[in-house]
Write a protein that holds these residues in place. Structure first.
Motif, short mmCIF file in Angstrom:
data_model
loop_
_atom_site.label_atom_id
_atom_site.label_comp_id
_atom_site.label_asym_id
_atom_site.label_seq_id
_atom_site.Cartn_x
_atom_site.Cartn_y
_atom_site.Cartn_z
N ASP A 124 -5.49 5.89 -5.87
CA ASP A 124 -4.79 4.87 -6.64
C ASP A 124 -3.92 4.05 -5.70
N MET A 125 -3.82 2.75 -5.95
CA MET A 125 -3.07 1.88 -5.07
C MET A 125 -1.59 2.26 -5.07
N ILE A 126 -1.00 2.42 -3.90
CA ILE A 126 0.40 2.79 -3.79
C ILE A 126 1.11 1.82 -2.86
N HIS A 127 0.70 0.56 -2.89
CA HIS A 127 1.28 -0.44 -2.01
C HIS A 127 2.75 -0.69 -2.38
N PHE B 203 -7.97 5.82 3.14
CA PHE B 203 -6.52 5.93 3.33
C PHE B 203 -5.90 4.56 3.53
N VAL B 204 -6.52 3.75 4.36
CA VAL B 204 -6.00 2.42 4.65
C VAL B 204 -5.97 1.56 3.39
N ARG B 205 -7.02 1.65 2.60
CA ARG B 205 -7.08 0.86 1.36
C ARG B 205 -5.95 1.25 0.41
N CYS B 206 -5.58 2.52 0.40
CA CYS B 206 -4.53 2.99 -0.50
C CYS B 206 -3.15 2.51 -0.09
N ILE B 207 -2.88 2.48 1.20
CA ILE B 207 -1.49 2.31 1.66
C ILE B 207 -1.19 0.93 2.23
N CYS B 208 -2.23 0.15 2.55
CA CYS B 208 -2.01 -1.13 3.23
C CYS B 208 -2.15 -2.32 2.28
N HIS B 209 -1.51 -3.41 2.66
CA HIS B 209 -1.62 -4.66 1.92
C HIS B 209 -2.80 -5.50 2.43
N LYS B 210 -3.00 -5.49 3.76
CA LYS B 210 -4.13 -6.21 4.35
C LYS B 210 -4.90 -5.27 5.26
N VAL B 211 -6.18 -5.58 5.42
CA VAL B 211 -7.04 -4.74 6.26
C VAL B 211 -7.81 -5.63 7.24
N ALA B 212 -7.78 -5.26 8.50
CA ALA B 212 -8.57 -5.91 9.55
C ALA B 212 -9.68 -4.95 9.95
N VAL B 213 -10.92 -5.39 9.84
CA VAL B 213 -12.07 -4.55 10.18
C VAL B 213 -12.64 -5.01 11.52
N MET B 214 -12.75 -4.07 12.47
CA MET B 214 -13.24 -4.39 13.80
C MET B 214 -14.59 -3.74 14.06
N VAL C 46 -14.34 -8.62 12.31
CA VAL C 46 -15.44 -9.07 11.46
C VAL C 46 -15.00 -9.29 10.02
N ASP C 47 -13.82 -8.79 9.65
CA ASP C 47 -13.31 -8.98 8.30
C ASP C 47 -11.80 -8.86 8.33
N TYR C 48 -11.13 -9.67 7.50
CA TYR C 48 -9.68 -9.66 7.46
C TYR C 48 -9.28 -10.13 6.07
N LEU C 49 -8.84 -9.20 5.23
CA LEU C 49 -8.64 -9.52 3.82
C LEU C 49 -7.62 -8.61 3.17
N ASP C 50 -7.21 -8.96 1.96
CA ASP C 50 -6.30 -8.11 1.21
C ASP C 50 -6.98 -6.79 0.88
N ALA C 51 -6.20 -5.71 0.90
CA ALA C 51 -6.77 -4.39 0.63
C ALA C 51 -7.41 -4.33 -0.75
N ASP C 52 -6.82 -5.02 -1.73
CA ASP C 52 -7.36 -5.02 -3.08
C ASP C 52 -8.74 -5.65 -3.16
N GLU C 53 -9.07 -6.49 -2.16
CA GLU C 53 -10.35 -7.21 -2.17
C GLU C 53 -11.40 -6.52 -1.30
N LEU C 54 -11.05 -5.37 -0.74
CA LEU C 54 -11.91 -4.73 0.25
C LEU C 54 -13.29 -4.39 -0.32
N VAL C 55 -13.32 -3.83 -1.52
CA VAL C 55 -14.61 -3.42 -2.09
C VAL C 55 -15.47 -4.61 -2.51
N GLN C 56 -14.90 -5.82 -2.53
CA GLN C 56 -15.68 -7.01 -2.86
C GLN C 56 -16.17 -7.76 -1.62
N SER C 57 -15.89 -7.21 -0.43
CA SER C 57 -16.27 -7.90 0.80
C SER C 57 -17.77 -8.11 0.89
#
Length: 267
Positions: A4-7, A224-235, A241-252
């Motif tokens: 569950d999101m705990i941002h 873990f990152v999706r749960c605790i972070c606001h933004k995610v950078a994927v390398m 290769v990707d840089y987006l809000d954590a809430d949007e990660l599964v829609q990438s």
């Protein structure tokens, strides 16, 4: 871990606290070839927010983290802290910069001197800066132990007498002692049991809400990152290769990001 999101909802500022612009790092190989570990990386970290940097081994995330910490120099590009370009060429410059940016390592066992008591481990950053002397260490340590929800008696114990979860909380407390603007976590929860990870994650979110800390998580664990972070950078292979809000990660739509997600979630 509970996904569950705990941002934290801590407010951000217009000027990013940390900005990385076109950062590159190359290494010369014994074969005469050049390895580009990081290739034109640009991202920002807002005050009071959390950024997750994820990717498989060899993706370049650790190299990026080391450049952010000024542990290794960049081949090209710039790092801006509070709007000012950072380039720590002297030890005194590094000491000042590291006062603002602290780090929590994956293995707390090797990060601590086994001959030192917890009170001295916690207060070592203050000793190094001449901000603390003598008997005050136990009292100061007790304050920071309370922040990470540990009893004051632990101050008189040695690292080997503590559990892995307790040691990692000590590592977090030691980072907090310097009153930093940013704390970087290098796979800091990967060695912990899932239940302990969850407890540490909730502690970090609580501290962020109460004190406005800014976090950067370098990790393999995208859940873990999706749960605790606001933004995610994927390398991947040295590139962002990707840089987006954590809430949007599964829609990438990025194929590599989707593979990482599918390794954890069914989507």
């Amino acid at each position: 871990m509970n996904t569950d999101m705990i941002h934290s909802n801590a407010p951000s500022e217009i000027t990013p606290l940390l900005r990385v612009e076109n950062l590159c790092k190359s290494f010369d190989l014994p074969t005469g070839e050049t390895l580009k570990a990081c290739d034109s990386i640009s991202l920002t970290v807002d005050k009071g927010k959390s950024l997750g940097i994820v990717g498989e081994s060899g993706s370049g995330k650790t190299t990026l983290m080391k450049m952010m910490m000024q542990l290794i120099p960049a081949s090209s590009g710039s790092i801006y802290f509070k709007g000012h370009a950072i380039e720590c060429r002297k030890a005194t410059q590094q000491l000042d910069y590291h006062h603002h940016i602290q780090m929590v390592f994956q293995d707390s066992t090797t990060a601590f001197d086994p001959r030192m008591k917890i009170a001295d481990i916690l207060c070592e950053p203050l000793y190094n800066q001449g901000l603390l002397k003598g008997r005050k260490a136990v009292a100061v340590a007790a304050d920071y132990l309370a922040m990470v929800e540990l009893p004051p008696g632990i101050a008189r114990r040695y690292p080997h007498e503590l559990s892995g979860g307790q040691r990692q909380r000590i590592a977090i407390a030691r980072a907090l002692v310097a009153n930093p603007d940013i704390i970087i976590f290098d796979e800091a929860t990967s060695a912990l049991d899932v239940s302990v990870q969850d407890a540490v994650a909730r502690l970090l979110v609580k501290l962020q809400k109460e004190h406005g800390y800014t976090y950067i998580f370098v990790a393999h664990d995208i859940a873990f990152v999706r749960c605790i972070c606001h933004k995610v950078a994927v390398m991947h292979k040295g590139k962002l290769v990707d840089y987006l809000d954590a809430d949007e990660l599964v829609q990438s739509d990025n194929p590599y990001t989707r593979r990482l997600i599918q390794s954890v979630y069914e989507i």
